[in-house]
Scaffold this active site. Sequence first.
Site, mmCIF file in Angstrom:
data_model
loop_
_atom_site.group_PDB
_atom_site.id
_atom_site.type_symbol
_atom_site.label_atom_id
_atom_site.label_comp_id
_atom_site.label_asym_id
_atom_site.label_seq_id
_atom_site.Cartn_x
_atom_site.Cartn_y
_atom_site.Cartn_z
ATOM 1 C CG HIS A 228 2.813 -21.443 -7.326
ATOM 2 N ND1 HIS A 228 3.762 -21.968 -6.972
ATOM 3 C CD2 HIS A 228 2.376 -20.482 -6.186
ATOM 4 C CE1 HIS A 228 3.948 -21.485 -5.784
ATOM 5 N NE2 HIS A 228 3.279 -20.714 -5.295
ATOM 6 N N PRO A 229 5.435 -21.403 -9.797
ATOM 7 C CG PRO A 229 7.034 -20.024 -8.580
ATOM 8 C CD PRO A 229 5.722 -19.887 -9.265
#
Length: 382
Positions: A228-229
């Site tokens: 997940h960024p």
Amino acid sequence: MSAPLQDLIVLDLTHVLAGPFASMNLGDLGARVIKVERPGTGDDTRSFPPFKDGKSAYFAAINHGKQSIALDLKADADREIFDQLLARADIVLENYRPGVMEKLGLGWEALHERFPQLIYGAVSGFGHTGPDALRPAYDMVVQARSGVMSITGEKDRDPVRVGASIGDIVAGLFLAQGVLAAVIDRAKTGLGRKVDVAMLDGQFAILEHAIALTTVNGVPPAPSGARHPSITPFETFHAADGLFVIAAGNDALFARLCDVLGLPLADDPRFATNPVRCDNNRLLKRLIEAVTLEHSKGHWIAELEAAGVPTGPIQNLSEVLQDPQILARNMVVDVLDKAGKPAFVAAGNPIKISDLADPVTRPPAPDLDGDRQAVLDWLKRP
């Protein structure tokens, strides 16, 4: 308890996936769905593999429980039947290219004038307005153009399509949601509405973090694999026997993860908060995997679950079909054949409503034009 939508009649002119997925959802909640198909060929997905006893499993999974009548909307006799259906229907769904229904005299304005109570649901690649309204589109096209593909895949590799046809499926969900909102509105006004859903719009609408990152940072995110960024650690990790996932979505969960792994990192200034963990995600992943590689996936999943840290295996579909939680929620159902025997397997209805039965089977998918006589007999009744 009666099904919530049991009094709704849906005329479904849609084919392939986005529209049929919407009508399937309405049908699963009790609506009567009459599928109006092209004579001779019917829905394109009738010819999609895999097949069992000459019937498409793909078609059955999305069209179970619907009725089928084949009508040539350019032929006077069939057009008369369709007009009778329109007079009895609550909702008509179509996924033709914009303008096709108007050429048939069946567009929104014409139908609203003749049947003011009718709700008109349309799903298309780009919607009924805008410079590209007339362009054709499939799932792959809207995944690419919307930005979904630009953030999907491995870091420094080419973007890839999401494995499920989310361009169609998300549009189908928005279409079902939109027509149900129109049903509520009609109860107040007595008038139907047009619901116009574009596959491209639907894909853009689900890009929550990607839109936030681009508009705040000025740089569009690139593919980041399973990570997940904006949350760390929130990705896949290697154990001694393969990959599993850890999703420590806040500082408290990260502290628990550190306790389980025996890593003194919760107060380390490089990792104490989520923003700095994101900045140092590669180092953190190496430190975590130095520990997780010592034991199996099953070991770590059990340890982390006991500590309340979200985690899980990466399952293939054969494993998912046997997952006790999936089975306990009645998410694997049999689609019956005409003899009442299980013929295909489909996903169950994820919407669980109190005091409403959640059947373990689904009625058969219709044969092309297989319900013509039943539909005609119904039209004769008051």
